[in-house]
Design a protein around this motif. Sequence first.
Motif, PDB file in Angstrom:
ATOM      1  N   THR A  19       2.426  -2.775   5.299  1.00  9.63           N
ATOM      2  CA  THR A  19       3.041  -3.260   6.539  1.00  9.63           C
ATOM      3  C   THR A  19       4.085  -4.288   6.096  1.00  9.63           C
ATOM      4  N   LEU A  20       4.879  -4.791   7.035  1.00 13.17           N
ATOM      5  CA  LEU A  20       5.815  -5.861   6.662  1.00 13.17           C
ATOM      6  C   LEU A  20       5.039  -7.073   6.176  1.00 13.17           C
ATOM      7  N   ALA A  21       3.945  -7.421   6.865  1.00 10.25           N
ATOM      8  CA  ALA A  21       3.168  -8.608   6.497  1.00 10.25           C
ATOM      9  C   ALA A  21       2.522  -8.436   5.122  1.00 10.25           C
ATOM     10  N   SER A  22       1.901  -7.282   4.883  1.00 12.76           N
ATOM     11  CA  SER A  22       1.222  -7.106   3.587  1.00 12.76           C
ATOM     12  C   SER A  22       2.233  -6.925   2.458  1.00 12.76           C
ATOM     13  N   THR A  36       2.810  -9.477 -14.616  1.00 14.98           N
ATOM     14  CA  THR A  36       1.459  -8.905 -14.531  1.00 14.98           C
ATOM     15  C   THR A  36       1.305  -8.103 -13.245  1.00 14.98           C
ATOM     16  N   LEU A  37       1.705  -8.720 -12.122  1.00 18.58           N
ATOM     17  CA  LEU A  37       1.637  -8.034 -10.836  1.00 18.58           C
ATOM     18  C   LEU A  37       3.046  -7.682 -10.363  1.00 18.58           C
ATOM     19  N   PHE A  38       3.149  -6.510  -9.747  1.00 16.90           N
ATOM     20  CA  PHE A  38       4.396  -6.044  -9.155  1.00 16.90           C
ATOM     21  C   PHE A  38       4.060  -5.564  -7.749  1.00 16.90           C
ATOM     22  N   ALA A  39       5.072  -5.457  -6.909  1.00 20.50           N
ATOM     23  CA  ALA A  39       4.805  -5.107  -5.511  1.00 20.50           C
ATOM     24  C   ALA A  39       5.528  -3.823  -5.126  1.00 20.50           C
ATOM     25  N   THR A  40       5.011  -3.150  -4.079  1.00 19.59           N
ATOM     26  CA  THR A  40       5.794  -2.141  -3.393  1.00 19.59           C
ATOM     27  C   THR A  40       6.118  -2.708  -2.010  1.00 19.59           C
ATOM     28  N   ALA A  41       7.165  -2.183  -1.397  1.00 25.53           N
ATOM     29  CA  ALA A  41       7.572  -2.637  -0.064  1.00 25.53           C
ATOM     30  C   ALA A  41       7.630  -1.439   0.856  1.00 25.53           C
ATOM     31  N   VAL A  71       9.599   1.719  -3.085  1.00 25.63           N
ATOM     32  CA  VAL A  71       9.579   1.691  -1.623  1.00 25.63           C
ATOM     33  C   VAL A  71       8.384   2.530  -1.168  1.00 25.63           C
ATOM     34  N   GLY A  72       7.568   1.961  -0.309  1.00 27.58           N
ATOM     35  CA  GLY A  72       6.351   2.609   0.184  1.00 27.58           C
ATOM     36  C   GLY A  72       5.214   1.587   0.180  1.00 27.58           C
ATOM     37  N   GLU A  73       4.115   1.829   0.625  1.00 29.59           N
ATOM     38  CA  GLU A  73       3.585   3.144   0.830  1.00 29.59           C
ATOM     39  C   GLU A  73       4.154   3.724   2.116  1.00 29.59           C
ATOM     40  N   CYS A  74       4.779   4.905   1.985  1.00 32.95           N
ATOM     41  CA  CYS A  74       5.335   5.568   3.151  1.00 32.95           C
ATOM     42  C   CYS A  74       4.986   7.050   3.106  1.00 32.95           C
ATOM     43  N   GLY A  75       5.106   7.698   4.241  1.00 33.64           N
ATOM     44  CA  GLY A  75       4.787   9.118   4.280  1.00 33.64           C
ATOM     45  C   GLY A  75       4.276   9.538   5.638  1.00 33.64           C
ATOM     46  N   LEU A  76       3.379  10.518   5.630  1.00 35.54           N
ATOM     47  CA  LEU A  76       2.833  11.067   6.875  1.00 35.54           C
ATOM     48  C   LEU A  76       1.320  11.183   6.770  1.00 35.54           C
ATOM     49  N   ASP A  77       0.619  10.855   7.862  1.00 33.20           N
ATOM     50  CA  ASP A  77      -0.839  11.001   7.911  1.00 33.20           C
ATOM     51  C   ASP A  77      -1.223  11.635   9.236  1.00 33.20           C
TER      52      ASP A  77
END
Length: 242
Positions: A19-22, A36-41, A71-77
């Motif tokens: 989410t935007l917040a997470s 050590t840590l990296f992020a996805t958006a 970029v993600g996590e994005c997709g369809l569920d």
Amino acid sequence: MIARAGRAGVIQMVVTGSTLASTGRALELARTYPGTLFATAGVHPHHAGELSATSVAELAELARRPEVVAVGECGLDYFRNFAPHAAQQQAFHRQLELARQLGKPVFLHQRDAHADFTAILREHAPQWHGVAHCFTGGAAELAGYLELGLAIGITGWICDERRGSHLAALMPQVPAGRLLLETDAPYLLPRDLKPKPASRRNEPAYLPHIAAVVARARGEAPESLAHTSTAAARALFQLPHP
Ligand SMILES: [Zn+2]
């Protein structure tokens, strides 16, 4: 948790924004533990409703940061259907466009939506840099993803004798340079850990267990899989050597 991961030999981790917040929190973690840590958006399809034309600009600001490696996590569920299909598709289109603009790989989620998912990916580009995260599908889905150029992310789902055992037979079909290992922590605690942990919360220190199960399915040594999957992750996400 990072120290326990380190003792288990897991020294770099990608923290998923859903989410935007997470995404903001994942970025904060990546800034606190650089290298050590990296992020996805990204915005997970469950939360597709929050990705309006204005908030996509906010997401772009976060995604542009150097600590953000995908970029993600994005997709369809279409399994849970927490957001209407049209909203999910629009959020997915917006994030694929963002990934293209930023030149970053995509971190992809798909459940029960394979046809629409691959059609949308193809509509944007015939080939993708990205990972089909937490792959749980069958042989046809796997072939489709490999054809799109995607890497395949394998989690402790493969350790679940009720619903993941079909994955073992597919493991030899994934080229070494395209196989990534993930925990999906805090979810998907491997069901066959011995002794059984007191907490249901999954964490990166359990990754070597998943590596051992996948290596057995591929008929290779765990050290060899650890080496190639680490190299594949570093190449996809452009991670620095520690
Ligand atoms: Zn997911």
